[in-house]
Design an enzyme around this catalytic site. Structure first.
Site, PDB file in Angstrom:
ATOM      1  N   HIS A  57       6.036 -15.688  27.166  1.00 53.83           N
ATOM      2  CA  HIS A  57       5.392 -15.925  25.879  1.00 53.83           C
ATOM      3  C   HIS A  57       5.358 -17.422  25.609  1.00 53.83           C
ATOM      4  O   HIS A  57       5.961 -18.209  26.340  1.00 53.83           O
ATOM      5  CB  HIS A  57       6.094 -15.155  24.754  1.00 53.83           C
ATOM      6  CG  HIS A  57       7.500 -15.587  24.482  1.00 53.83           C
ATOM      7  ND1 HIS A  57       8.526 -15.478  25.396  1.00 53.83           N
ATOM      8  CD2 HIS A  57       8.067 -16.138  23.363  1.00 53.83           C
ATOM      9  CE1 HIS A  57       9.643 -15.928  24.857  1.00 53.83           C
ATOM     10  NE2 HIS A  57       9.386 -16.335  23.639  1.00 53.83           N
ATOM     11  N   ASP A  61      10.832 -22.718  23.934  1.00 54.28           N
ATOM     12  CA  ASP A  61      12.029 -22.605  24.786  1.00 54.28           C
ATOM     13  C   ASP A  61      11.736 -21.892  26.114  1.00 54.28           C
ATOM     14  O   ASP A  61      12.628 -21.776  26.954  1.00 54.28           O
ATOM     15  CB  ASP A  61      13.193 -21.934  24.034  1.00 54.28           C
ATOM     16  CG  ASP A  61      12.892 -20.534  23.534  1.00 54.28           C
ATOM     17  OD1 ASP A  61      11.734 -20.268  23.171  1.00 54.28           O
ATOM     18  OD2 ASP A  61      13.822 -19.698  23.496  1.00 54.28           O
TER      19      ASP A  61
END
Ligand SMILES: [Zn+2]
Length: 243
Positions: A57, A61
Site C-alpha cells: 500500500h 512507511d
C-alpha cells in the site's frame, strides 16, 4: 525460499529496525520502507538481482525507500527493466517520485514499469487479495509465502494464505489493544494468531512493530501461542528465514 528481513518496524524506523521490507530469494522485494535500502547494502545483497518490487500500500512507511532502491540500482549500473506492482495510484507515485526527485534519465538507464492491482489477481506465481486498511492494501501470495501488508483481520487474507507454508503478518500492537489497532486499520498479535490458525499455515512470522511499543514485542509470544500452537517467529532486521 529464503526471506531476508530488510525492515520490520511500522510507522517509522527505530534504532535497530528499518520500516517494512522483505527480500525473497534475492530477486523479489516486498515493500520498501525507509531504511530498507541501507539494510540491503549492509547485507551485501546486489540490488540489481531484484527483478520485481511488490508494494502492499502507499503509506510512507512502506514506500519511502522506493526512490533509494531505484537510485541504488542506477548507481550499480542496472540495465534490466524493473517491474513494480502495487495498488491503484502506484504508477502516479513512482512517476512523481522520479520526477520530483529530479532523476536524470542519463542516470537511470533502465525502464521502470508499473502494474496496479485491485486484489484477486493471479499472475504466474503471484496471487493477490484485498486487505482491510485505511487505504487500499494488497496482500500477496508468492509460492509458499503470504504477506499481509497492513490490515485488520479479514477473511480475504485467510483465504489467500490457505495452503501456504508461512504467513508474514503485521502485528502492530499486543493483544487487548484491538480497538486502538482497528482505529488505524491494523491487527494485534492475537488477531495475527487467529488469521494464521484459520488459514492453516505452518509458520507465523510477526512484523511491523510500532517503535514506541518496542518493549511489547517479546510479550507478543504470550498472545500468540495459546491460539496458534505451531512455529512463531519475530522478524528482526538482517535476519534470514528459510521457508
Ligand atoms: Zn505500515
Amino acid at each position: 525460499m529464503r526471506l531476508k528481513i530488510l525492515g520490520s518496524a511500522g510507522s517509522s524506523p527505530s534504532g535497530h529496525r528499518a520500516c517494512s521490507s522483505y527480500l525473497l530469494d534475492d530477486r523479489l522485494l516486498l515493500d520498501a520502507g525507509p531504511g530498507s535500502y541501507m539494510n540491503l547494502m549492509r547485507s551485501k545483497s546486489d540490488p540489481n538481482k531484484i527483478k520485481k518490487i511488490f508494494l502492499s500500500h502507499l503509506h510512507g512507511d512502506h514506500i519511502f525507500d522506493v526512490g533509494a532502491f531505484i537510485w541504488g540500482m542506477a548507481t550499480w549500473e542496472r540495465k534490466d527493466d524493473l517491474l513494480i506492482y502495487g495498488p491503484a495510484g502506484t504508477s502516479r507515485f513512482v512517476n512523481d517520485l522520479l520526477l520530483e526527485g529530479n532523476t536524470p534519465s542519463s542516470f537511470v538507464r533502465f525502464s521502470v514499469r508499473v502494474i496496479e492491482f485491485g486484489g484477486g489477481e493471479k499472475i504466474g506465481e503471484i496471487m493477490t487479495a484485498k486487505g482491510s486498511h485505511t487505504i487500499d492494501d494488497i496482500a500477496y501470495r508468492i509460492d509458499g509465502l503470504c504477506y499481509s501488508g497492513d490490515t485488520m483481520p479479514t477473511h480475504n487474507i485467510v483465504d489467500l494464505a490457505k495452503g501456504c507454508k508461512a504467513l508474514l503478518y503485521e502485528s502492530s500492537f499486543r493483544g487487548g489493544n484491538e480497538q486502538l489497532a482497528h482505529k488505524y486499520g491494523h491487527s494485534t498479535a492475537t488477531e495475527a494468531a487467529k488469521v494464521a490458525l484459520d488459514s492453516g499455515v505452518e509458520e507465523l512470522i510477526l512484523t511491523h512493530f510500532y517503535p514506541l511499543r518496542e518493549g511489547d514485542v517479546e510479550g507478543m509470544i504470550n498472545d500468540v501461542t495459546p491460539i496458534f500452537p505451531r512455529k512463531v517467529m519475530f522478524a528482526s532486521d538482517l535476519s534470514d528465514i528459510i521457508i
